[in-house]
Design a protein around this motif. Structure first.
Motif, PDB file in Angstrom:
ATOM      1  N   LYS A   1      -9.842 -22.377 -31.367  1.00 23.12           N
ATOM      2  CA  LYS A   1     -10.497 -22.099 -32.733  1.00 23.12           C
ATOM      3  C   LYS A   1      -9.799 -23.738 -34.073  1.00 23.12           C
ATOM      4  O   LYS A   1      -8.847 -23.540 -33.580  1.00 23.12           O
ATOM      5  CB  LYS A   1      -9.840 -20.185 -33.404  1.00 23.12           C
ATOM      6  N   LEU A   2     -11.497 -23.254 -34.261  1.00 24.12           N
ATOM      7  CA  LEU A   2     -11.126 -24.403 -35.745  1.00 24.12           C
ATOM      8  C   LEU A   2     -10.282 -24.052 -36.495  1.00 24.12           C
ATOM      9  O   LEU A   2     -10.589 -22.936 -36.897  1.00 24.12           O
ATOM     10  CB  LEU A   2     -12.339 -24.981 -35.627  1.00 24.12           C
ATOM     11  N   ARG A   3      -9.793 -25.332 -37.125  1.00 18.89           N
ATOM     12  CA  ARG A   3      -8.485 -25.403 -38.062  1.00 18.89           C
ATOM     13  C   ARG A   3      -9.347 -24.664 -39.502  1.00 18.89           C
ATOM     14  O   ARG A   3     -10.008 -25.915 -40.034  1.00 18.89           O
ATOM     15  CB  ARG A   3      -7.521 -25.277 -38.640  1.00 18.89           C
ATOM     16  N   ILE A   4     -10.405 -24.111 -40.339  1.00 18.95           N
ATOM     17  CA  ILE A   4     -11.377 -24.686 -41.234  1.00 18.95           C
ATOM     18  C   ILE A   4     -10.947 -24.568 -42.568  1.00 18.95           C
ATOM     19  O   ILE A   4      -9.476 -23.645 -43.187  1.00 18.95           O
ATOM     20  CB  ILE A   4     -12.522 -23.713 -41.500  1.00 18.95           C
ATOM     21  N   SER A   5     -11.151 -25.605 -43.204  1.00 14.87           N
ATOM     22  CA  SER A   5     -10.801 -25.240 -45.055  1.00 14.87           C
ATOM     23  C   SER A   5     -12.319 -24.865 -45.597  1.00 14.87           C
ATOM     24  O   SER A   5     -13.187 -25.377 -46.008  1.00 14.87           O
ATOM     25  CB  SER A   5     -10.460 -27.094 -45.552  1.00 14.87           C
ATOM     26  N   LYS A   6     -11.911 -23.388 -45.793  1.00 16.92           N
ATOM     27  CA  LYS A   6     -13.350 -22.753 -46.642  1.00 16.92           C
ATOM     28  C   LYS A   6     -13.341 -23.263 -48.076  1.00 16.92           C
ATOM     29  O   LYS A   6     -14.707 -23.426 -48.654  1.00 16.92           O
ATOM     30  CB  LYS A   6     -13.191 -21.115 -46.153  1.00 16.92           C
ATOM     31  N   LYS A   7     -12.673 -24.215 -48.527  1.00 20.62           N
ATOM     32  CA  LYS A   7     -13.237 -24.656 -50.191  1.00 20.62           C
ATOM     33  C   LYS A   7     -13.898 -26.205 -49.975  1.00 20.62           C
ATOM     34  O   LYS A   7     -14.489 -26.097 -50.784  1.00 20.62           O
ATOM     35  CB  LYS A   7     -11.192 -24.910 -50.671  1.00 20.62           C
TER      36      LYS A   7
ATOM     37  N   ILE B   1     -15.317 -29.132 -41.451  1.00 17.20           N
ATOM     38  CA  ILE B   1     -14.702 -29.090 -42.880  1.00 17.20           C
ATOM     39  C   ILE B   1     -13.569 -28.527 -41.915  1.00 17.20           C
ATOM     40  O   ILE B   1     -12.767 -28.154 -42.492  1.00 17.20           O
ATOM     41  CB  ILE B   1     -14.904 -27.954 -43.150  1.00 17.20           C
ATOM     42  N   SER B   2     -13.586 -29.218 -40.607  1.00 16.21           N
ATOM     43  CA  SER B   2     -12.084 -28.246 -40.058  1.00 16.21           C
ATOM     44  C   SER B   2     -11.435 -29.922 -39.234  1.00 16.21           C
ATOM     45  O   SER B   2     -12.234 -30.529 -38.954  1.00 16.21           O
ATOM     46  CB  SER B   2     -12.207 -27.689 -38.939  1.00 16.21           C
TER      47      SER B   2
END
Length: 443
Positions: free
Chosen positions: A262-268, A433-434
């Motif tokens: 799974k991707l490590r997404i930076s939601k900001k 954005i990951s």
């Protein structure tokens, strides 16, 4: 490392039941095509190709490639026309459709197995008339050169590449192809040796023998065509990922390298994402992917020229109707003023020209400590959506590939963030954005 490789090897070898099932489908498709070729004197043979013929296929997604051999004297027009007729007629029960490489070929699915009916010319080695002409030579070369153990090592390497999302030669992916996997195993001898060698590879290093110079980060020579660099079709990003995962696996081999992550997404950072969405008239996946990648590259350049720093960009299509162009910006809103460096003041003609050209519209102008004349400029656009809206209105015909212009003219939407994106489109966009999964191994 050996323990992990042994475990994966057992998992990737197709069972007897799967082998029999695949063989049944392959023979059915072959007979259907064989029945049609007799109608055309230009066709002089038929044979299996690709990973199925070479015994390097993966049980979950093995295509069956059937190659139709044409006389060398056949015109290109007839070559394409007849091959499509044969493909459609033979696979008519299975909803066939056209795909494109250099030449069109016909594809269909029988029990979830892709069948590709591919034309090629009956030529001698090196006398290529189409890109598919090499394929049957590849098949025979690998059948002769790969041992049974090596074939299974190829399967391990393919699984390794697939799990890390860098497998596949199609333009949408620009990853390592099945044939590249075979060439690497043949050259280095085993999966373990591929890992060790690639983890230590040098820039511009050549794998194979050639007298030609190539400008790619690494060079992989086609064993049956020493003038062909197989790595030319692989993106720099995917070459980088391949080297990094080989280094990580060499340092700490675990089964996680063979599982999808799974991707490590930076939601900001969603609000930094500029999105252009439009619909297209259906065409070959290879064509639409080529067009939208060129459009993304062109518009990235224009955003940069307007002062919007593009950190990453990506194109995506469902291959049926919708296209999305994504641009991850340092900021979707930028400050209005910026400094523009002019020439060194010792350069008389250049400095005079710069001053006279910019003084009238400049906010301020001065001589900097760096010895250059500096002009403070005011940007016309500070908002990425407004810039792109105005830009596309005025420059559609110069910055969008010709094949996409009619699609754009029917309408497009420009937005920032994820508000209007469906779940599947958000998944596609989130890659920008990951943190790359390749880098997580180094934790």
């Amino acid at each position: 490392m050996n323990q992990v490789i042994n475990k994966v090897t057992k998992d990737v070898i197709p069972s007897k039941v799967i082998e029999q099932s695949k063989k049944k489908i392959a023979n059915l498709a072959f007979k259907l095509v064989e029945k049609e070729i007799g109608k055309f004197p230009e066709v002089i043979g038929l044979e299996f190709g690709g990973s199925y013929a070479k015994g390097t296929w993966l049980s979950k997604d093995a295509d069956i490639d059937i190659f139709v051999r044409f006389k060398k004297s056949t015109s290109e027009e007839k070559f394409e026309e007849i091959s499509k007729k044969i493909g459609f007629a033979s696979l008519k029960k299975y909803s066939p459709y056209v795909r494109y490489s250099e030449h069109p070929y016909v594809e269909a699915k029988i029990n979830n197995t892709k069948i590709n009916v591919v034309p090629f010319y009956d030529v001698k080695i090196g006398e290529w008339k189409s890109s598919a002409d090499r394929s049957t030579f590849h098949t025979k070369f690998m059948q002769k050169s790969l041992t049974l153990k090596m074939k299974n090592e190829v399967r391990v390497l393919k699984t390794f590449l697939k799990s890390n999302n860098i497998y596949g030669a199609e333009i949408a992916k620009q990853g390592l192809s099945g044939y590249v996997s075979e060439v690497l195993i043949l050259h280095f001898g085993s999966f373990e040796n591929v890992i060790k060698s690639i983890s230590q590879i040098k820039k511009n290093q050549v794998i194979g023998k050639t007298s030609k110079n190539f400008e790619t980060p690494i060079v992989v020579i086609d064993p049956i065509d020493s003038n062909r660099n197989l790595a030319a079709a692989i993106s720099n990003e995917n070459i980088g990922k391949f080297i990094l995962i080989c280094r990580a696996f060499k340092d700490k081999a675990t089964l996680t390298f063979f599982k999808n992550k799974k991707l490590r997404i930076s939601k900001k950072y969603w609000e930094n994402l500029l999105v252009i969405k439009f619909n297209f008239k259906i065409r070959s996946p290879d064509i639409i992917w080529g067009q939208i990648k060129r459009a993304t590259s062109s518009l990235s350049t224009q955003l940069e020229l307007a002062g919007f720093n593009v950190l990453r960009s990506k194109s995506y299509t469902d291959q049926q109707k919708e296209v999305y162009l994504f641009f991850f910006l340092e900021s979707s809103k930028i400050i209005q003023i910026y400094s523009k460096n002019g020439p060194d003041f010792f350069r008389e003609d250049s400095s005079k020209s710069f001053i006279s050209k910019n003084l009238k519209n400049s906010e301020l102008m001065w001589v900097g400590n760096n010895g250059k004349i500096i002009s403070l400029e005011k940007r016309k656009y500070v908002d990425a959506i407004k810039f792109m809206s105005e830009f596309l209105k005025k420059n559609l015909q110069t910055c969008i590939p010709k094949g996409l212009q009619s699609d754009f003219k029917r309408g497009y939407k420009i937005s920032v963030g994820k508000k209007n994106l469906s779940k599947s489109i958000k998944e596609a966009a989130s890659e920008l954005i990951s943190t790359d999964g390749t880098l997580i191994y180094f934790n």
